[in-house]
Design a protein around this motif. Structure first.
Motif, mmCIF file in Angstrom:
data_model
loop_
_atom_site.group_PDB
_atom_site.id
_atom_site.type_symbol
_atom_site.label_atom_id
_atom_site.label_comp_id
_atom_site.label_asym_id
_atom_site.label_seq_id
_atom_site.Cartn_x
_atom_site.Cartn_y
_atom_site.Cartn_z
ATOM 1 N N LEU A 152 0.831 -1.197 0.000
ATOM 2 C CA LEU A 152 0.000 0.000 0.000
ATOM 3 C C LEU A 152 0.869 1.253 0.000
ATOM 4 O O LEU A 152 0.607 2.216 -0.709
ATOM 5 N N ALA B 147 2.311 1.847 -3.296
ATOM 6 C CA ALA B 147 1.343 2.256 -4.304
ATOM 7 C C ALA B 147 0.847 3.675 -4.083
ATOM 8 O O ALA B 147 0.541 4.382 -5.015
ATOM 9 N N ARG C 291 -4.227 -19.105 -21.690
ATOM 10 C CA ARG C 291 -4.263 -18.782 -20.258
ATOM 11 C C ARG C 291 -5.667 -18.874 -19.678
ATOM 12 O O ARG C 291 -5.829 -19.129 -18.489
ATOM 13 N N ASP D 135 -10.288 -16.208 -15.213
ATOM 14 C CA ASP D 135 -10.224 -14.844 -14.688
ATOM 15 C C ASP D 135 -8.811 -14.486 -14.251
ATOM 16 O O ASP D 135 -8.620 -13.782 -13.251
ATOM 17 N N TYR D 136 -7.812 -14.961 -14.993
ATOM 18 C CA TYR D 136 -6.417 -14.680 -14.604
ATOM 19 C C TYR D 136 -6.152 -13.170 -14.659
ATOM 20 O O TYR D 136 -6.915 -12.410 -15.249
ATOM 21 N N PHE D 137 -5.070 -12.753 -14.039
ATOM 22 C CA PHE D 137 -4.722 -11.328 -14.002
ATOM 23 C C PHE D 137 -3.650 -11.028 -15.047
ATOM 24 O O PHE D 137 -2.662 -11.757 -15.159
ATOM 25 N N ALA D 138 -3.866 -9.930 -15.772
ATOM 26 C CA ALA D 138 -2.838 -9.498 -16.720
ATOM 27 C C ALA D 138 -1.660 -8.903 -15.928
ATOM 28 O O ALA D 138 -1.860 -8.328 -14.858
ATOM 29 N N PRO D 139 -0.447 -9.029 -16.462
ATOM 30 C CA PRO D 139 0.713 -8.554 -15.691
ATOM 31 C C PRO D 139 0.637 -7.077 -15.308
ATOM 32 O O PRO D 139 0.993 -6.714 -14.186
ATOM 33 N N LEU D 140 0.136 -6.246 -16.219
ATOM 34 C CA LEU D 140 0.125 -4.820 -15.888
ATOM 35 C C LEU D 140 -1.031 -4.469 -14.952
ATOM 36 O O LEU D 140 -1.013 -3.421 -14.303
ATOM 37 N N GLU D 141 -1.978 -5.356 -14.873
ATOM 38 C CA GLU D 141 -3.039 -5.202 -13.882
ATOM 39 C C GLU D 141 -2.447 -5.429 -12.487
ATOM 40 O O GLU D 141 -2.792 -4.743 -11.522
ATOM 41 N N TRP E 137 -0.225 -2.401 -11.600
ATOM 42 C CA TRP E 137 -0.899 -1.104 -11.420
ATOM 43 C C TRP E 137 -0.833 -0.589 -9.980
ATOM 44 O O TRP E 137 -0.526 0.590 -9.753
ATOM 45 N N ASP F 264 6.211 -1.479 -14.950
ATOM 46 C CA ASP F 264 5.493 -2.250 -15.974
ATOM 47 C C ASP F 264 6.447 -3.159 -16.745
ATOM 48 O O ASP F 264 6.144 -4.332 -17.007
ATOM 49 N N ALA F 265 7.567 -2.600 -17.114
ATOM 50 C CA ALA F 265 8.540 -3.385 -17.891
ATOM 51 C C ALA F 265 9.015 -4.585 -17.091
ATOM 52 O O ALA F 265 9.207 -5.682 -17.639
ATOM 53 N N ASP G 48 6.220 -7.188 -17.001
ATOM 54 C CA ASP G 48 6.137 -7.795 -18.333
ATOM 55 C C ASP G 48 7.257 -8.804 -18.555
ATOM 56 O O ASP G 48 7.056 -9.877 -19.115
ATOM 57 N N ASN H 282 -5.958 -16.616 -9.836
ATOM 58 C CA ASN H 282 -6.729 -16.682 -8.596
ATOM 59 C C ASN H 282 -6.240 -17.889 -7.794
ATOM 60 O O ASN H 282 -5.828 -18.893 -8.366
#
Lengths: 435, 433
Positions: B30, B33, B107, B113-119, B122, B137-138, B141, B162
């Motif tokens: 937290l 972020a 995938r 409902d997998y998570f994208a890497p940039l998600e 974030w 991000d890089a 990725d 998940n």
């Protein structure tokens, strides 16, 4: 304060200002409902099987079920199957809505005490109204499937299975009492093009070249600025492509009018799941998208969006839709949208595209996949920006998905030897001596 | 497919990594972020040797897949935060493609409902720090496994999914040219499963080989003789139905369930249900939208096989209240209409591509709705007393290719009831006129 808290605080201010100045309209529109849902039946037949359907309005649900289903996010869909075939068919509810509500679960919502007489009465009433399998030869069966509430237009997919046999029916139905951004539009070429404007491709190379020649991106209304990349082509239509999308949980969005904006803002503030969020219009062929779809995940912060335009092309007489797919990874304020909020999209738009293709591989109707150039590459270090200034980068390919109206198993999907990443399909196909 | 079943899990038990610092990780996440109180730095080197050491491996058709679930320590090493606390289970995967075709990792088959890497990246972003955010991000990725695996090459990296608890049911579908190479691996979740538990399951699977039925009629009779229902610990009273039977390789069963978003998520309450003198071997759940209450499948490996295939006795249930259950209600009760959930599971799994055929057998207790209502202390559910038998396969089939078995003719029985109802309705209609 977290970014979400900040956003909520900012949005709360927007809501308060909107309320005070009266610039937001009053929630969901409640139009004039028809009194009899059977007056607006949609019907289709395949061989000796005939299917009819109608979607209930909120007030019709209340009247028939004696309970406010809409308030719980439940929408009954009436289905009638007339079977003049010589085999028994079974209707598969997950095809209509992967998250449908069994009748008993809906009854639980109105009478939580499972041992009470009230619960039993609700349960028996709901079960009585439910569609009951099977549909034997020569018989007609009708009843309701309880789906998640859609507003405006509902995509109704009816999958019927028999031993070693399958039939699929698809309907776009109006939901009385709501409005959607494309409610009155047609899904046929005649709505947009003169007959001599339609070009039918039967040669793969020519079709591929035509797809590569499409504009890279959507634009603003005036056509003066480029926005999100047009990274998707769908070959198919109401009989095959849209049923595939419905089976994987895609549904139309609500209109981008202020009522829905306010609901979305409330959703962001509360963190609650709201099935809809407005999708702003983007432009191709000088007009906004024909269809905006979304697939909600766990919250408003996790959604995938899909916009589609009907192109003046056909491929072996099948419709060709051009579109844009993006994945939300958050919601943020913006001054570049009249709705003040926008989705923070995943800048790696190829990821969203690949995810869609991979997901639709499980839809039963996807039978062929290709990748073509045309978007134009943009690197992470020098990203392009969409109309709300979100950066994105891409390898420059658009996915081309071909659908048929009969099941193709995972083990039968064909990958076209077109473009791909380095070491991808083209190179591999060439090694094998494929064209 | 070779090397299937829990044997593929390699019997790697807990990594023993302590989770005591979870609160610290969350705070750090937290903080990173939001206030940027600590500057996030990508590790200069990533040592994946511990993941490789405990990875489970499976090989099929010249393709080798290895996988390991991240421990809290792995998360800390890679991300300086524990993604587990954000509801993300990080999986390390390596795919060695020695086949002659390019393969595409689907995938959505591993987690719809997998998570994208940039998600995932974030929340690590900081306001007004574009360069820094780009680096974050890089980094995420760069860790992610590529979807496309060219012929003769190897790709390794991370999938953000998940969570499953205990033993992960990890499905890896590799799409080739008009072909699919599916893998199901069972990597343990570090800190959540003991070696003894895995040993026990392997022994059960091995022991079932001694009773391998070849004849369909004899097998059907054996299914009818399996226990009618689960009991409470220390009692012989019926405490839950056994309303489904799965037949197939554990990999094939796992693949079909995972493709439809079932996750291995056992809860303490599951242990109260006993069959063959033990609590369920595997428990899968499928949550409703928004993380609401989940339907469950409690699985027991039965002491028999059919033509070499595993036989698994299943209790399919859903909680009273379903998605409308109060969030504070942490003791879900079985909804008494257990035939409805049985039908729902079948319909759902028909879309997995992993079903070859299905039929019905006797063997469960028959309880009518009236009996339940009139004797509330005596019965906890009502059912027609039939079990649904589902046969799973490796090579996926389309919806048009699933065979209905003509065993107990439930379908015909229902059809006759429906026809009778239809006739009654017509008669009523005529009477009214």
């Amino acid at each position: 304060m977290t970014p979400i808290d900040s956003l909520r605080a900012a949005l709360l201010a927007v809501v308060m200002v909107s309320s005070l100045t009266g610039c937001a309209s009053t929630g969901t529109l409640q139009g004039a409902d028809t009194t009899d849902y059977k007056e607006r039946l949609l019907t289709d037949a395949d061989g000796a099987v005939r299917v009819s359907t109608s979607v209930l309005s909120a007030s019709e649900s209340l009247s028939i079920y004696g309970a406010d289903l809409a308030k719980k996010g439940i929408q009954p869909v009436w289905i009638e199957v007339e079977n003049h075939d010589d085999t028994t068919y079974w209707l598969l509810s997950p095809g209509l809505d992967p998250n449908f509500f069994p009748a008993s679960e809906a009854a639980d919502a109105f009478a939580p005490d499972i041992h009470s007489r009230t619960h039993r009465e609700f349960d028996q009433h709901f079960q009585q109204l439910a569609f009951k399998n099977p549909v034997t030869p020569g018989s007609t069966v009708s009843g309701f499937i309880l789906s998640n509430l859609d507003e405006g237009v509902k995509m109704v997919e009816v999958d019927l299975i028999a031993s070693d046999k399958f039939k699929s029916f698809y309907f776009l139905t109006d939901v009385p009492g709501f409005r959607a951004d494309y409610q009155e539009k047609e899904f046929e070429h005649s709505a947009y093009y003169a007959p001599d404007e339609i070009l039918n491709y039967t040669d793969d190379a020519a079709f591929r070249a035509a797809l590569e020649a499409l504009p890279c991106c959507v634009s603003n209304k005036k056509g003066t600025r480029h926005g999100d990349p047009l990274n998707l082509v769908i070959v198919g239509g109401l009989e095959d492509a849209f049923p595939a999308l419905v089976r994987r949980g895609w549904h139309p969005t609500e209109a981008t009018y202020s009522g829905s904006v306010r609901k979305m803002i409330t959703s962001v503030l509360s963190g609650e799941r709201y099935r809809y969020s407005p999708v702003s219009p983007l432009y191709l062929y000088g007009r906004p998208q024909e269809l905006a779809l979304q697939r909600a995940r766990n919250s408003i912060h996790q959604r995938n969006h899909l916009r589609l335009w009907l192109s003046p092309m056909t491929y072996h007489d099948k419709q060709v839709w051009v579109g844009q797919i993006s994945r939300d990874i958050g919601t943020r304020l913006t001054i570049h949208s009249p709705y003040l909020t926008t989705h923070k999209i995943d800048p790696d738009v190829d990821e969203a595209l690949m995810a869609l293709i991979e997901d639709l591989a499980y839809s039963q109707f996807l039978y062929k996949i290709g990748l073509v150039k045309g978007v134009g590459a943009a690197t992470r270090d020098a990203p392009r920006r969409n109309l709300t200034t979100d950066p994105y980068y891409t390898n420059g390919f658009r996915g081309v998905l071909f659908f048929e109206d009969h099941p193709t198993s995972l083990a039968e999907i064909e990958i076209l030897p077109w473009e791909g990443e380095a070491g991808g399909f083209v190179e591999q196909a060439n090694k094998r001596g494929a064209p | 497919m070779s090397n299937t079943g829990v044997a593929a899990a390699g019997l790697q038990a807990s990594s023993g990594v302590s989770r005591s610092g979870a609160a610290v990780f969350v705070s750090c996440l937290l903080c990173l972020a939001v206030c940027g109180c600590a500057s996030w730095q990508a590790p200069t080197t990533i040592d994946d040797s511990s993941l490789r050491e405990r990875a489970v491996t499976s090989t099929s058709r010249e393709v080798q897949v290895s996988a390991a679930v991240f421990s809290a320590g792995d998360n800390q090493r890679y991300f300086s935060a524990n993604l587990n606390d954000s509801g993300i289970q990080t999986i390390w995967v390596e795919i060695v493609n020695n086949s002659s075709q390019v393969l595409w990792l689907l995938r959505a088959g591993t987690d719809p409902d997998y998570f994208a890497p940039l998600e995932v990246a974030w929340p690590f972003h900081k306001k007004l720090a574009r360069d820094r955010n780009n680096k974050v991000d890089a980094y995420f990725d760069s860790l992610t496994i590529a979807s496309i695996i060219p012929a003769g090459e190897t790709r390794s990296g991370i999938l953000y999914t998940n969570p499953h608890r205990g033993i992960r049911v990890l499905n890896i579908d590799l799409l080739g040219q008009q072909s699919i190479i599916p893998f199901t691996l069972f990597p343990p979740v570090p800190g959540e499963v003991t070696g003894e538990r895995v040993d026990e399951l392997e022994q059960l699977i091995a022991a079932s080989q001694a009773n391998d039925y070849q004849d369909e009629a004899a097998f059907r009779k054996a299914l009818e003789d399996l226990p009618c229902c689960a009991t409470d610990a220390g009692s012989s009273a019926d405490s839950g139905p056994l309303n489904m039977i799965f037949v197939g390789g554990l990999s094939d069963i796992g693949a079909a369930l995972v493709r439809r978003d079932y996750r291995q998520l056992p809860q303490p309450l599951d242990k109260t249900q006993r069959v063959f003198g033990r609590s369920p071997d595997i428990v899968l759940r499928k949550a409703g939208q928004g993380g609401s209450a989940a339907n469950w499948l409690r699985l027991w490996v039965a002491p028999l096989r059919y033509q070499g295939q595993l036989v698994v006795l299943v209790q399919a249930g859903r909680p009273v209240g379903g998605r409308f259950r109060a969030a504070a209600d942490n003791k879900p009760l079985l909804h008494p209409d257990v035939d409805e959930i049985r039908s729902l599971v079948l319909q759902d799994l028909l879309y997995s591509g992993g079903l070859e055929k299905f039929g019905f057998v006797e063997g469960a207790n028959t309880v009518t709705e009236a009996q339940l209502f009139n004797h509330p202390g005596e019965f906890s559910y009502y059912t027609d007393g039939l079990r649904e038998v589902l046969f799973f396969i490796t090579r996926p089939l389309g919806l048009a290719d699933v065979e209905f078995l003509d065993w107990v003719p439930l379908l015909e029985r229902r059809a006759a009831e429906a026809a009778a109802q239809n006739t009654n309705n017509k008669t009523d209609e005529q009477d009214r006129h």
